[in-house]
Design a protein around this motif. Structure first.
Motif, PDB file in Angstrom:
ATOM      1  N   TYR A  63       0.875  -1.215   0.208  1.00 19.86           N
ATOM      2  CA  TYR A  63      -0.032   0.104   0.219  1.00 19.86           C
ATOM      3  C   TYR A  63       0.510   1.314  -0.079  1.00 19.86           C
ATOM      4  O   TYR A  63       0.625   2.616  -0.739  1.00 19.86           O
ATOM      5  CB  TYR A  63      -0.469   0.380   1.194  1.00 19.86           C
ATOM      6  N   ASN A  64       2.421   1.132   0.444  1.00 23.50           N
ATOM      7  CA  ASN A  64       2.504   1.876   0.579  1.00 23.50           C
ATOM      8  C   ASN A  64       3.674   2.633  -1.209  1.00 23.50           C
ATOM      9  O   ASN A  64       3.821   3.744  -1.147  1.00 23.50           O
ATOM     10  CB  ASN A  64       4.194   2.113   1.058  1.00 23.50           C
ATOM     11  N   PHE A  65       2.966   1.970  -1.834  1.00 23.81           N
ATOM     12  CA  PHE A  65       3.022   2.438  -3.956  1.00 23.81           C
ATOM     13  C   PHE A  65       1.299   2.759  -4.267  1.00 23.81           C
ATOM     14  O   PHE A  65       1.982   2.911  -5.585  1.00 23.81           O
ATOM     15  CB  PHE A  65       4.141   1.539  -4.139  1.00 23.81           C
ATOM     16  N   LYS A 141       3.543  13.757  -7.245  1.00 22.52           N
ATOM     17  CA  LYS A 141       2.142  14.708  -7.421  1.00 22.52           C
ATOM     18  C   LYS A 141       1.367  12.797  -7.820  1.00 22.52           C
ATOM     19  O   LYS A 141      -0.011  13.095  -7.387  1.00 22.52           O
ATOM     20  CB  LYS A 141       2.475  15.338  -8.456  1.00 22.52           C
ATOM     21  N   LEU A 142       2.135  11.923  -7.918  1.00 21.65           N
ATOM     22  CA  LEU A 142       1.146  10.579  -8.118  1.00 21.65           C
ATOM     23  C   LEU A 142       0.742   9.561  -7.672  1.00 21.65           C
ATOM     24  O   LEU A 142       0.352   8.923  -6.785  1.00 21.65           O
ATOM     25  CB  LEU A 142       1.988   9.688  -8.789  1.00 21.65           C
ATOM     26  N   TYR A 143       2.558  10.297  -6.493  1.00 19.68           N
ATOM     27  CA  TYR A 143       2.661   8.454  -5.212  1.00 19.68           C
ATOM     28  C   TYR A 143       2.688   9.208  -4.084  1.00 19.68           C
ATOM     29  O   TYR A 143       3.421  10.638  -4.048  1.00 19.68           O
ATOM     30  CB  TYR A 143       3.652   7.877  -5.777  1.00 19.68           C
ATOM     31  N   PHE A 144       2.828   9.130  -2.887  1.00 17.66           N
ATOM     32  CA  PHE A 144       3.458   9.133  -1.769  1.00 17.66           C
ATOM     33  C   PHE A 144       4.886   8.709  -1.197  1.00 17.66           C
ATOM     34  O   PHE A 144       4.887   7.557  -0.783  1.00 17.66           O
ATOM     35  CB  PHE A 144       2.576   8.588  -0.441  1.00 17.66           C
ATOM     36  N   THR A 145       5.804   9.495  -2.555  1.00 20.24           N
ATOM     37  CA  THR A 145       7.041   8.695  -2.279  1.00 20.24           C
ATOM     38  C   THR A 145       7.126   8.848  -0.886  1.00 20.24           C
ATOM     39  O   THR A 145       8.614   7.518  -0.857  1.00 20.24           O
ATOM     40  CB  THR A 145       7.572   9.834  -3.165  1.00 20.24           C
TER      41      THR A 145
END
Length: 296
Positions: A63-65, A141-145
């Motif tokens: 879920y981190n990705f 912007k797309l992921y919680f990096t």
């Protein structure tokens, strides 16, 4: 009485990975499965939006990705469980390969440095990623990096470093325990006074502060701080803490779209979080914990 920490390799001369992974899943998976089951029912009945992709990411501990458009408040907290499980897959093999504490410390320090570089360098690059008709030029912007394995593994590696140092230099760590408490408290609260340029890695600095405080507690079992933490209500909260963490996603929510159902409204959501966590611990988690203990 102070409890000495023994390196698992010194105690058993080996690491039984099969038992290790079985015990981890017996501890973590039952409560998560209950949450997922409840969420699927809520999705099927239309009480919350369908997010089966999120269920997939959460169940397989990735879920981190998850892309931000797929994020849901009910599953938001499972990103840290994903990092934890990824660490459990990665780190035991490193220990088996490099058994010397000094080598493991150096590897841990190197990984922390990689995490710091990741935080500061990633946004220097431009990308053209099209997701559901929207083009993203920055990964964050797309992921919680910050939740990716790198750099999210940084705080865990800080804990590994402190644990290894504690095992390797037990007497020295015990001697300077009071200094660790003061320094740990300063580092833990450092986000209050750090310059903006360093705030990006405050999660790593706070992890170091937390680790130093824990070292103090380990070596000062009769201290006031330890006695406060052993206060029965606090101690019991520690026992049910995993359930509190898991079920708070259902009742408290995190981020946009949360707090829309009647049981997600204050103060009912707080009471239900504690109630379900207690029931889960007693009737779901405890039986599996007893089974887990038989494998030791």
């Amino acid at each position: 009485m102070r409890q000495n920490v023994m390196h698992p390799l010194k105690k058993t001369k080996t690491i039984k990975l099969k038992n290790f992974y079985i015990k981890r899943f017996l501890r973590l998976l039952p409560a998560l499965l209950i949450l997922i089951f409840i969420l699927i029912i809520l999705m099927v009945t239309g009480l919350i939006p369908d997010n089966y992709k999120g269920i997939f990411y959460s169940f397989f501990y990735v879920y981190n990705f998850i892309p931000k458009p797929e994020y849901s408040s009910e599953l938001g907290m499972t990103w840290s469980l994903a990092v934890e499980e990824q660490f459990y897959i990665f780190w035991p093999f490193v220990i088996l390969l490099f058994k010397r504490s000094r080598t493991l410390i150096l590897i841990s320090v190197a990984l922390v440095m990689v995490c710091i570089l990741f935080v500061y360098q990633l946004d220097l690059f431009n990308f053209n990623i099209n997701y559901k008709g929207v083009t993203y030029t920055k990964l964050h912007k797309l992921y919680f990096t910050k939740r990716w394995f790198f750099p999210a593994i940084g705080p865990i590696m800080i804990g590994c470093i402190c644990t290894l140092i504690n095992v390797k230099h037990l007497k020295k760590v015990n001697k300077f325990g009071n200094y660790y408490l003061v320094l740990g408290a300063i580092l833990f609260s450092s986000s209050l006074f750090l310059p903006k340029s360093i705030l990006a890695i405050d999660f790593i600095i706070q992890a170091l502060g937390t680790s130093l405080i824990l070292l103090y507690i380990i070596h000062h079992q009769s201290s006031t701080l330890t006695k406060v933490l052993e206060f029965k209500p606090l101690s019991y909260m520690g026992k049910i803490s995993y359930g509190l963490y898991i079920y708070q996603g259902l009742f408290l929510g995190t981020g946009t779209g949360s707090n829309v159902l009647f049981f997600q409204k204050y103060p009912l959501n707080i009471m239900l979080t504690f109630l379900v966590a207690i029931v889960s611990f007693k009737y779901i988690e405890m039986p599996f914990l007893r089974l887990k203990e038989k494998l030791i």
